[in-house]
Design a protein around this motif. Structure first.
Motif, PDB file in Angstrom:
ATOM      1  N   PRO A 215       0.798  -1.227   0.000  1.00  0.00           N
ATOM      2  CA  PRO A 215       0.000   0.000   0.000  1.00  0.00           C
ATOM      3  C   PRO A 215       0.834   1.282   0.000  1.00  0.00           C
ATOM      4  O   PRO A 215       0.465   2.263  -0.647  1.00  0.00           O
ATOM      5  N   ALA A 216       1.977   1.290   0.693  1.00  0.00           N
ATOM      6  CA  ALA A 216       2.833   2.492   0.717  1.00  0.00           C
ATOM      7  C   ALA A 216       3.570   2.687  -0.605  1.00  0.00           C
ATOM      8  O   ALA A 216       4.258   3.697  -0.794  1.00  0.00           O
ATOM      9  N   ARG A 217       3.443   1.717  -1.522  1.00  0.00           N
ATOM     10  CA  ARG A 217       4.062   1.769  -2.859  1.00  0.00           C
ATOM     11  C   ARG A 217       5.577   1.896  -2.816  1.00  0.00           C
ATOM     12  O   ARG A 217       6.192   2.528  -3.678  1.00  0.00           O
ATOM     13  N   ARG A 218       6.177   1.331  -1.797  1.00  0.00           N
ATOM     14  CA  ARG A 218       7.634   1.215  -1.763  1.00  0.00           C
ATOM     15  C   ARG A 218       7.988   0.037  -0.872  1.00  0.00           C
ATOM     16  O   ARG A 218       7.150  -0.412  -0.066  1.00  0.00           O
ATOM     17  N   THR A 219       9.202  -0.453  -1.023  1.00  0.00           N
ATOM     18  CA  THR A 219       9.683  -1.474  -0.094  1.00  0.00           C
ATOM     19  C   THR A 219      10.281  -0.773   1.132  1.00  0.00           C
ATOM     20  O   THR A 219      10.552   0.428   1.093  1.00  0.00           O
ATOM     21  N   GLY A 220      10.453  -1.526   2.203  1.00  0.00           N
ATOM     22  CA  GLY A 220      10.948  -0.934   3.448  1.00  0.00           C
ATOM     23  C   GLY A 220      12.459  -0.859   3.482  1.00  0.00           C
ATOM     24  O   GLY A 220      13.162  -1.503   2.685  1.00  0.00           O
ATOM     25  N   THR A 221      12.950  -0.071   4.420  1.00  0.00           N
ATOM     26  CA  THR A 221      14.390   0.039   4.645  1.00  0.00           C
ATOM     27  C   THR A 221      14.705  -0.474   6.049  1.00  0.00           C
ATOM     28  O   THR A 221      13.826  -0.483   6.931  1.00  0.00           O
ATOM     29  N   PRO A 222      15.960  -0.876   6.293  1.00  0.00           N
ATOM     30  CA  PRO A 222      16.338  -1.271   7.659  1.00  0.00           C
ATOM     31  C   PRO A 222      16.004  -0.187   8.691  1.00  0.00           C
ATOM     32  O   PRO A 222      15.607  -0.488   9.811  1.00  0.00           O
ATOM     33  N   ASP A 223      16.118   1.096   8.299  1.00  0.00           N
ATOM     34  CA  ASP A 223      15.804   2.180   9.249  1.00  0.00           C
ATOM     35  C   ASP A 223      14.315   2.209   9.617  1.00  0.00           C
ATOM     36  O   ASP A 223      13.966   2.623  10.722  1.00  0.00           O
ATOM     37  N   ASP A 224      13.450   1.780   8.695  1.00  0.00           N
ATOM     38  CA  ASP A 224      12.013   1.709   9.036  1.00  0.00           C
ATOM     39  C   ASP A 224      11.798   0.751  10.212  1.00  0.00           C
ATOM     40  O   ASP A 224      10.971   0.991  11.093  1.00  0.00           O
ATOM     41  N   VAL A 225      12.533  -0.347  10.199  1.00  0.00           N
ATOM     42  CA  VAL A 225      12.399  -1.350  11.259  1.00  0.00           C
ATOM     43  C   VAL A 225      13.092  -0.868  12.540  1.00  0.00           C
ATOM     44  O   VAL A 225      12.581  -1.037  13.651  1.00  0.00           O
ATOM     45  N   ALA A 226      14.248  -0.227  12.359  1.00  0.00           N
ATOM     46  CA  ALA A 226      15.014   0.256  13.515  1.00  0.00           C
ATOM     47  C   ALA A 226      14.201   1.269  14.325  1.00  0.00           C
ATOM     48  O   ALA A 226      14.304   1.319  15.558  1.00  0.00           O
ATOM     49  N   ALA A 227      13.380   2.064  13.651  1.00  0.00           N
ATOM     50  CA  ALA A 227      12.565   3.063  14.360  1.00  0.00           C
ATOM     51  C   ALA A 227      11.598   2.375  15.326  1.00  0.00           C
ATOM     52  O   ALA A 227      11.360   2.860  16.441  1.00  0.00           O
ATOM     53  N   ALA A 228      11.049   1.240  14.901  1.00  0.00           N
ATOM     54  CA  ALA A 228      10.140   0.486  15.781  1.00  0.00           C
ATOM     55  C   ALA A 228      10.899  -0.108  16.961  1.00  0.00           C
ATOM     56  O   ALA A 228      10.414  -0.103  18.100  1.00  0.00           O
ATOM     57  N   ALA A 229      12.119  -0.582  16.704  1.00  0.00           N
ATOM     58  CA  ALA A 229      12.928  -1.148  17.793  1.00  0.00           C
ATOM     59  C   ALA A 229      13.293  -0.055  18.790  1.00  0.00           C
ATOM     60  O   ALA A 229      13.301  -0.287  20.010  1.00  0.00           O
ATOM     61  N   ALA A 230      13.594   1.147  18.286  1.00  0.00           N
ATOM     62  CA  ALA A 230      13.942   2.260  19.182  1.00  0.00           C
ATOM     63  C   ALA A 230      12.754   2.589  20.083  1.00  0.00           C
ATOM     64  O   ALA A 230      12.922   2.878  21.271  1.00  0.00           O
ATOM     65  N   PHE A 231      11.548   2.526  19.531  1.00  0.00           N
ATOM     66  CA  PHE A 231      10.363   2.793  20.359  1.00  0.00           C
ATOM     67  C   PHE A 231      10.187   1.709  21.423  1.00  0.00           C
ATOM     68  O   PHE A 231      10.052   2.006  22.613  1.00  0.00           O
ATOM     69  N   PHE A 232      10.218   0.455  21.021  1.00  0.00           N
ATOM     70  CA  PHE A 232       9.971  -0.642  21.980  1.00  0.00           C
ATOM     71  C   PHE A 232      11.007  -0.658  23.112  1.00  0.00           C
ATOM     72  O   PHE A 232      10.699  -1.105  24.213  1.00  0.00           O
ATOM     73  N   VAL A 244       2.749  -7.194  18.825  1.00  0.00           N
ATOM     74  CA  VAL A 244       3.395  -7.467  17.537  1.00  0.00           C
ATOM     75  C   VAL A 244       3.091  -6.285  16.630  1.00  0.00           C
ATOM     76  O   VAL A 244       1.925  -5.999  16.355  1.00  0.00           O
ATOM     77  N   LEU A 245       4.137  -5.588  16.213  1.00  0.00           N
ATOM     78  CA  LEU A 245       3.951  -4.417  15.357  1.00  0.00           C
ATOM     79  C   LEU A 245       4.370  -4.771  13.928  1.00  0.00           C
ATOM     80  O   LEU A 245       5.543  -5.088  13.674  1.00  0.00           O
ATOM     81  N   TYR A 246       3.412  -4.709  13.009  1.00  0.00           N
ATOM     82  CA  TYR A 246       3.724  -4.963  11.595  1.00  0.00           C
ATOM     83  C   TYR A 246       4.299  -3.679  10.991  1.00  0.00           C
ATOM     84  O   TYR A 246       3.654  -2.636  11.031  1.00  0.00           O
ATOM     85  N   VAL A 247       5.512  -3.789  10.483  1.00  0.00           N
ATOM     86  CA  VAL A 247       6.188  -2.646   9.845  1.00  0.00           C
ATOM     87  C   VAL A 247       6.316  -3.033   8.382  1.00  0.00           C
ATOM     88  O   VAL A 247       7.309  -3.633   7.955  1.00  0.00           O
ATOM     89  N   ALA A 248       5.260  -2.746   7.630  1.00  0.00           N
ATOM     90  CA  ALA A 248       5.146  -3.379   6.319  1.00  0.00           C
ATOM     91  C   ALA A 248       4.538  -2.462   5.252  1.00  0.00           C
ATOM     92  O   ALA A 248       4.170  -2.931   4.177  1.00  0.00           O
ATOM     93  N   GLY A 249       4.404  -1.176   5.563  1.00  0.00           N
ATOM     94  CA  GLY A 249       3.828  -0.266   4.565  1.00  0.00           C
ATOM     95  C   GLY A 249       2.359  -0.500   4.308  1.00  0.00           C
ATOM     96  O   GLY A 249       1.791   0.014   3.334  1.00  0.00           O
ATOM     97  N   GLY A 250       1.734  -1.271   5.170  1.00  0.00           N
ATOM     98  CA  GLY A 250       0.322  -1.590   5.049  1.00  0.00           C
ATOM     99  C   GLY A 250      -0.047  -2.538   6.175  1.00  0.00           C
ATOM    100  O   GLY A 250       0.814  -2.874   7.007  1.00  0.00           O
ATOM    101  N   PRO A 251      -1.284  -3.006   6.215  1.00  0.00           N
ATOM    102  CA  PRO A 251      -1.677  -3.904   7.294  1.00  0.00           C
ATOM    103  C   PRO A 251      -0.798  -5.167   7.339  1.00  0.00           C
ATOM    104  O   PRO A 251      -0.553  -5.717   8.387  1.00  0.00           O
ATOM    105  N   LYS A 252      -0.362  -5.599   6.194  1.00  0.00           N
ATOM    106  CA  LYS A 252       0.660  -6.655   6.120  1.00  0.00           C
ATOM    107  C   LYS A 252       1.429  -6.481   4.806  1.00  0.00           C
ATOM    108  O   LYS A 252       1.067  -5.660   3.982  1.00  0.00           O
TER     109      LYS A 252
END
Ligand code: NAP
Length: 253
Positions: A215-232, A244-252
């Motif tokens: 849905p976000a019309r792009r693939t993810g980057t390692p930094d997209d995932v790192a931001a979630a880890a920084a929050f947790f 469980v937080l889906y970091v996937a540019g959409g519901p999945k």
């Protein structure tokens, strides 16, 4: 909010990809870092990049699926950097195959690294967390936990990690420790280069094709995932436990 708690963090599979980005994000929060990967020399560039952020960092060669290797690694971290109270179980491998072609080693190796690895690492680290009455555990699941063709082994392991995470949240919550999982979708790393090769596409073609499905019309980057880890791992996430937080540019993905 600035991070109050500065501690020692361990990230597995931290030589490259998502693990390296998570190590950098945790260093920016002021934590000292132990970067665990199969080959210590492979962690060199990331260790240097983390140190350049002004924290202490060490690279450790260890196989997360091997109990002796894990014990030695955790003791080394505690003796060198101090008690580790943040753990990110990120090390991972793929052994994709359709079920009828999947070998027993394909199955066993994936279970060993993802599930046994997370179990051994967490069991070794939790004693420091419980002692300190503070801790953060982040496990890397995947959208594949919802099912993915050619990934019977990986999907089972990543779904298993979600159950493991929720159980850790229940058992360790009373000691000030939280456990959460991140389930990334399609993140552009070396792991998926091998998948692109397997399906006979260049990495760029593979990324472009994947992006059209997201849905976000792009693939993810390692930094997209790192931001979630920084929050947790932050102080602010103290009441977020077993999610469980889906970091996937959409519901999945
Ligand atoms: P990656 O680029 O392949 O990096 C994984 C790292 O883990 C490598 O440095 C690898 O070392 C290390 N490793 C493998 N087995 C290990 C072991 N037994 N002990 C210690 N280290 C080990 O993978 P990534 O894409 O960054 O993925 C990181 C995590 O996110 C994995 O758990 C993966 O399943 C998950 N994930 C990734 C995606 C994605 O789209 N990329 C999506 C969902 C979830 P070697 O290089 O020596 O093998």
């Amino acid at each position: 909010m600035p991070q109050k708690t500065r501690t020692t963090a361990i990230v597995t599979g931290a030589a490259r990809g998502i693990g390296a980005a998570i190590a950098m994000a945790l260093a920016r929060q002021g934590h000292d870092l132990a970067l665990v990967d199969l080959d210590e020399s492979a962690t060199g560039a990331t260790v240097d990049a983390v140190r350049a952020l002004g924290v202490r960092a060490i690279g450790i060669g260890a196989d997360v699926a091997d109990a002796g290797s894990v014990e030695a690694a955790i003791n080394h971290v505690a003796n060198t950097l101090g008690p580790p109270t943040i753990l990110v179980n990120n090390a991972g491998i793929l052994r994709d195959n359709l079920l009828f072609r999947m070998s027993e080693p394909d199955w066993d190796e994936v279970m060993a690294v993802h599930l046994r690895g997370a179990f051994l690492m967490t069991r070794a680290v939790q004693r420091y967390q419980v002692e300190r009455r503070w801790g953060r555990i982040v496990n890397l699941s995947s959208t594949s936990a919802l099912g993915n063709r050619g990934q019977g082994n990986y999907a089972a392991a990543k779904a298993g990690l979600q159950g493991f995470t929720k159980t850790l949240a229940i058992e360790l919550g009373p000691f000030g420790v939280t456990a959460n999982a991140i389930a990334p979708g399609f993140i552009a790393t070396d792991m998926l280069r091998t998948t692109a090769q397997r399906v006979g596409m260049s990495f760029e073609e593979f990324l472009d094709a994947a992006a059209t499905e997201i849905p976000a019309r792009r693939t993810g980057t390692p930094d997209d995932v790192a931001a979630a880890a920084a929050f947790f791992t932050s102080d602010d996430a103290a009441f977020v436990n077993g999610q469980v937080l889906y970091v996937a540019g959409g519901p999945k993905g």
